[in-house]
Design a protein around this motif. Structure first.
Motif, PDB file in Angstrom:
ATOM      1  N   TYR A 186      12.679  -5.777   2.567  1.00  0.00           N
ATOM      2  CA  TYR A 186      12.318  -6.224   3.960  1.00  0.00           C
ATOM      3  C   TYR A 186      11.036  -5.587   4.609  1.00  0.00           C
ATOM      4  N   LEU A 187      10.887  -4.212   4.370  1.00  0.00           N
ATOM      5  CA  LEU A 187      10.030  -3.405   4.877  1.00  0.00           C
ATOM      6  C   LEU A 187       8.725  -3.835   4.268  1.00  0.00           C
ATOM      7  N   ASP A 188       8.686  -4.166   2.999  1.00  0.00           N
ATOM      8  CA  ASP A 188       7.527  -4.290   2.355  1.00  0.00           C
ATOM      9  C   ASP A 188       7.045  -5.826   2.565  1.00  0.00           C
ATOM     10  N   ARG A 189       7.733  -6.749   2.976  1.00  0.00           N
ATOM     11  CA  ARG A 189       7.242  -8.078   3.342  1.00  0.00           C
ATOM     12  C   ARG A 189       6.906  -7.967   4.670  1.00  0.00           C
ATOM     13  N   LEU A 190       7.273  -7.474   5.719  1.00  0.00           N
ATOM     14  CA  LEU A 190       6.929  -7.257   6.978  1.00  0.00           C
ATOM     15  C   LEU A 190       5.781  -6.418   7.330  1.00  0.00           C
ATOM     16  N   THR A 191       5.631  -5.204   6.533  1.00  0.00           N
ATOM     17  CA  THR A 191       4.123  -4.541   6.507  1.00  0.00           C
ATOM     18  C   THR A 191       3.176  -5.413   5.865  1.00  0.00           C
TER      19      THR A 191
END
Length: 275
Positions: A186-191
């Motif tokens: 999720y962190l990768d998708r959002l950043t």
């Protein structure tokens, strides 16, 4: 096979205190919308359910105009009855029918949130881009989802549905909700969408009272696809619940003060750049 579970909002709310706690923790991490200094914030709640946590948004932002979206007529009916209308701080709560799998904002929002709903939506992370595009500068997108699909409560449900006596009617029904990514994903998708983002996980050790409380818990959530599929076949419902109950009693033995039910939750908050 019924593709959309029939929800029972009253069963869901039987454990409303424990269910709301992760949202309160998420709410504590939400930034103030920059636009709130100039006008009432505009907020969307995706998968609002019976509206009890949507109402918590109105407590945090009393002047906000808040819309809860859900695809369950049963949930929306209770939300509208209990929470719709003007709020004490001068804001407003309303509720509309929409499916999180297809919902596209038709106006700018300062905050889009989702509480324990996106786990039902395959490929929900693919919707992040269009939701974030609808945020005002400095706006936020935040959500929490259950992350306990390897826990006995959910793994045993999947195993039971796959047994020969049930698989014809229930194959896959015990895993309808398992569409969750890891926090790092999720962190990768959002950043990657240009947001300043944070993701984390927490395991809540919930002490549940009463007889067979874990079964009572999942009757409001993970069991909904099974109960919907079995429908009015009372004999099948009783047989399935009896087998599942016996498995849960072994996996979650009752103690002197109740039954401990560990529950992992995954959280994410993303904020767009300010103008």
């Amino acid at each position: 096979m019924n593709s959309v579970p029939i929800w029972d909002p009253h069963q869901y709310l039987r454990h409303s205190g424990h269910r709301a706690r992760p949202f309160l923790d998420l709410l504590a991490r939400l930034p103030e919308p920059p636009a709130a200094r100039l006008r009432p914030p505009r907020i969307a709640d995706i998968g609002c359910g019976p509206g009890n946590v949507t109402a918590l948004l109105a407590e945090r932002w009393p002047t906000a105009v808040i819309t809860g979206f859900d695809n369950s007529p049963e949930m929306l009916a209770l939300a509208e009855k209990e929470h719709a209308g003007a709020t004490p701080g001068g804001g407003r709560l309303d509720f509309r029918e929409a499916d999180a799998a297809y919902w596209t904002p038709d106006e700018p929002y300062d905050l889009i949130v989702s509480n324990a709903a996106l786990q039902w939506v395959p490929g929900h992370a693919d919707s992040f881009a269009r939701w974030i595009d609808a945020l005002t500068p400095g706006g936020a997108f935040a959500f929490q989802v259950p992350g306990n699909y390897e826990a006995p409560s959910h793994a045993l449900l999947g195993t039971l549905c796959a047994l020969p006596e049930w698989r014809t009617r229930l194959a896959g029904r015990g895993r309808d909700f398992a569409h969750v990514l890891d926090p790092a994903d999720y962190l990768d998708r959002l950043t990657g969408l240009g947001c300043a983002a944070d993701a984390w996980e927490t395991t809540y050790y919930q002490l549940l009272p009463g007889e067979d409380p874990v079964l009572d818990w999942v009757k409001g959530t993970a069991l909904r696809p099974v109960l919907t599929e079995l429908g009015d076949d009372a004999d099948a419902v009783d047989a399935f619940l009896g087998q599942y109950r016996d498995l849960l009693r072994k996996a979650y033995p009752a103690g002197p003060h109740g039954t401990v039910f560990p529950f992992r939750r995954i959280f994410a908050v993303a904020r767009t750049p300010e103008a």
